[in-house]
Design an enzyme around this catalytic site. Sequence first.
Site, mmCIF file in Angstrom:
data_model
loop_
_atom_site.group_PDB
_atom_site.id
_atom_site.type_symbol
_atom_site.label_atom_id
_atom_site.label_comp_id
_atom_site.label_asym_id
_atom_site.label_seq_id
_atom_site.Cartn_x
_atom_site.Cartn_y
_atom_site.Cartn_z
ATOM 1 N N HIS A 282 47.977 43.570 33.458
ATOM 2 C CA HIS A 282 47.621 42.580 33.091
ATOM 3 C C HIS A 282 46.984 41.538 34.341
ATOM 4 O O HIS A 282 46.886 40.619 34.615
ATOM 5 C CB HIS A 282 48.809 41.491 32.691
ATOM 6 C CG HIS A 282 49.739 42.278 31.542
ATOM 7 N ND1 HIS A 282 49.510 42.086 30.405
ATOM 8 C CD2 HIS A 282 50.728 42.996 31.799
ATOM 9 C CE1 HIS A 282 50.466 42.708 29.881
ATOM 10 N NE2 HIS A 282 51.322 43.503 30.731
ATOM 11 N N SER B 253 20.902 36.251 47.824
ATOM 12 C CA SER B 253 20.369 35.287 46.890
ATOM 13 C C SER B 253 19.266 34.617 47.279
ATOM 14 O O SER B 253 19.203 34.590 48.710
ATOM 15 C CB SER B 253 21.696 34.232 46.849
ATOM 16 O OG SER B 253 21.130 32.922 46.712
ATOM 17 N N LYS C 27 25.167 35.074 50.586
ATOM 18 C CA LYS C 27 25.444 35.989 49.640
ATOM 19 C C LYS C 27 25.336 37.231 49.699
ATOM 20 O O LYS C 27 23.986 37.914 50.190
ATOM 21 C CB LYS C 27 24.906 35.164 48.115
ATOM 22 C CG LYS C 27 25.411 33.803 47.950
ATOM 23 C CD LYS C 27 26.723 34.167 46.981
ATOM 24 C CE LYS C 27 26.404 34.469 45.648
ATOM 25 N NZ LYS C 27 27.591 34.546 44.872
ATOM 26 N N GLU D 96 26.812 45.071 38.274
ATOM 27 C CA GLU D 96 26.670 44.166 37.274
ATOM 28 C C GLU D 96 25.804 44.598 36.001
ATOM 29 O O GLU D 96 25.995 44.378 35.069
ATOM 30 C CB GLU D 96 26.410 42.739 37.676
ATOM 31 C CG GLU D 96 27.573 41.880 38.634
ATOM 32 C CD GLU D 96 27.218 40.734 39.150
ATOM 33 O OE1 GLU D 96 27.781 40.164 39.831
ATOM 34 O OE2 GLU D 96 25.890 40.429 39.427
#
Length: 460
Positions: A156, A277, A283, A290
């Site tokens: 979980h 970024s 970043k 992804e």
Amino acid sequence: MKLWGGRFTKKTARETSQFLDSLRFDARLYKEDIKGSIAHARMLGRQGIITPDEADLLVNGLMEILEEIKEGKLNPADGMEEDIHSFIEARLVEKVGDVGKKLHTARSRNDQVATDFRLYLKGEISDLNLLLMQLISALVERAEKTKEIIMPGYTHLQRAQPITFAHHLLAYCEMLRRDCGRLKDCYCRMDYSPLGAGALAGTTFPVSREDVARELGFSGICRNTLDAVSDRDFACEFLFDLSLIMMHLSRFCEELILWSSSEFGFVEMDDAYTTGSSIMPQKKNPDVAELVRGKTGRVYGDLIAMLTLLKGLPLAYNKDLQEDKELVFDAVDTVKSCVEILIPLVETLKVNKERMYQAAGGDFTNATDLADYLVRKGIPFREAHGIVGQIVLHCIQEKKRLEELPLEVYQQYCSAFEQDLYDYIDIAACVSRRRVPGGPAPKSVEKELEELKQWLDVQR
Ligand code: ARG
């Protein structure tokens, strides 16, 4: 050169050809198409359907075309023909003259394209298997070096019990190993030759389907000519196998993304496999992981499109079937590119063992072990579970870890607690005790690694 037209009085409209032609994408089947034609021509010669000299002319012409394409002198995708089959036949006729027009005796593009597609996918399966094996090897290598690194295992997405990082990596090895097995199964089922099925009802010429199948490396022939030209089960199966691979990769990528967030801080992907970024100078984004996760959707889409394309399709060949290729090509290209990029990403992944260890000790991940401790002192598990639950509640209220609670407090909950409980619930001890086969203990991981390495050797 058009392969038909005798019964037409008008030319095909340009927009019709543009709509129907498949050469721009089926050009990639050129090797398989030529291979299939060579086997077919040889068989025609052996069976006396054409003369041996004619067969030689065809075979030599086809071999020359293959060379020209390989050398870049000829590019099928630039052709004006309908599809790769027309393209090769047209080049053959240009090369060897009228005898080239005999190649298509006892054959249809329907059995031809089904053959090409199967041959092509057999090749792709072999390539993909190699890539998967490389990814498994990369994971195995990382697992060997991280056997002792303790991390929290989750259910979980809540910290549950401590495990080792290697154990987590080995879970993905198992998924990928099953993927290899599935591809192998898929290969076996597609390993039958449609050639000789003709358009749908076979041929009146005395062909030898078995000889052609053998020469092309198939394990046998498709048993029914209607099925031979209309079956695309193998493409569905392949797409399903690819979908599962993507599902596994996307779960892995999701974990990498989570783990590299500063909230987790478990891993850091190498600069070479991350991006920055355009606005936020600080970043470092896990774009590769992804995009792999994102591309999973398109592979699923290819599978669903393929199944939908076949639903309710009457026997035998229908032009709908031409749609099979773009779907499968898209899916296989996607999966290969994803596996390829993940190999170096895994190889260069930095692991933050301090962060993992620290996280492994939080949230009472040793509570199960504390209950097990009581069981070893003779308390029934269900009762032990209840006692430890109360102790955990106490700790939460007191903002303490189980290790920090004095023995006197433990003994207020159960008289079976003794000084040795502290060693028992040490996180490293909790992991090393989980020595069941397939478990997270370094000892178990070592065994699994041995087994995996043997498996890899056998595959090679
Ligand atoms: N380009 C076609 C395909 O990929 C080849 C088969 C054509 N057969 C036909 N009867 N039109 O399916």
